[in-house]
Write a protein that holds these residues in place. Structure first.
Motif, short mmCIF file in Angstrom:
data_model
loop_
_atom_site.label_atom_id
_atom_site.label_comp_id
_atom_site.label_asym_id
_atom_site.label_seq_id
_atom_site.Cartn_x
_atom_site.Cartn_y
_atom_site.Cartn_z
N TRP A 36 1.11 -1.14 -0.01
CA TRP A 36 -0.01 -0.25 0.28
C TRP A 36 0.79 1.07 0.19
O TRP A 36 1.82 1.60 0.76
N CYS A 54 0.69 5.80 -0.93
CA CYS A 54 -0.18 6.94 -0.93
C CYS A 54 0.39 8.04 -1.78
O CYS A 54 1.59 8.18 -1.48
N GLU A 68 -9.69 8.59 -0.85
CA GLU A 68 -9.36 8.35 0.30
C GLU A 68 -10.34 8.23 1.21
O GLU A 68 -10.46 7.55 2.22
N ALA A 114 -5.96 2.17 5.83
CA ALA A 114 -5.44 3.46 5.93
C ALA A 114 -5.00 3.76 7.39
O ALA A 114 -4.15 4.43 7.70
N PHE A 162 -5.85 12.57 -1.80
CA PHE A 162 -4.84 11.65 -2.16
C PHE A 162 -5.35 10.42 -2.61
O PHE A 162 -6.96 10.38 -2.54
N TYR A 211 -4.79 6.14 -2.45
CA TYR A 211 -4.32 5.12 -2.04
C TYR A 211 -3.85 3.90 -2.96
O TYR A 211 -4.80 3.70 -3.84
#
Length: 153
Positions: free
Chosen positions: A54, A56, A95, A103, A121, A123
């Protein structure tokens, strides 16, 4: 030729050490490409959740734009004497749509929650399809440790 002192590891050892690095490391190089603009590479913070990487980034970044146009990516851990290359397809999550546990784990690791920032943003989740790991020339043979999303033994 000068010996580096590197001896070859078995696939199981490479896998174990790769998984340890995925948990411990902070930065990963992300390589994307856009059909009109060509290749793009940046380092990003990342989280390994046991199945996927993951990251971002700003929703308007070249990385995010490229992934929308071409989801195939290559990731690399930042050490040339202990190479780990990951290939997969990136899936973007706004997001407000990112799974909460991803998250929250990202926030716990970095002390930064992109969901609270001004601006948008995205991810990015990459489930590895292919993983290669090697330490120098003695380990070039057998560097493939995952194929088609399955770890090799």
């Amino acid at each position: 030729m000068h010996s580096t002192g590197i001896t070859g590891r078995q696939v199981t050892e490479r896998k174990r050490e790769t998984l340890e690095r995925l948990v411990a490391e902070r930065d990963i190089w992300v390589s994307t490409s856009h059909p009109d603009h060509g290749p793009h590479q940046v380092p990003l913070w990342f989280l390994w959740d046991g199945r996927a990487v993951w990251m971002c980034t700003s929703a308007g970044s070249a990385t995010a734009r490229n992934v929308r146009a071409e989801p195939r990516v290559r990731l690399a851990l930042p050490h040339t004497l202990d190479v780990v290359l990951i290939q997969g397809e990136a899936e973007g999550f706004a997001e407000q749509d990112v799974p909460a546990e991803a998250a929250e784990a990202f926030t716990a690791k970095f002390g930064w929650d992109p969901r609270t920032e001004e601006g948008s943003f995205v991810y990015l989740r990459v489930v590895p399809a292919v993983v290669r790991a090697w330490r120098g020339e003695p380990e070039l043979n057998g560097r493939l440790i995952m194929r088609d999303g399955a770890w090799l033994d």
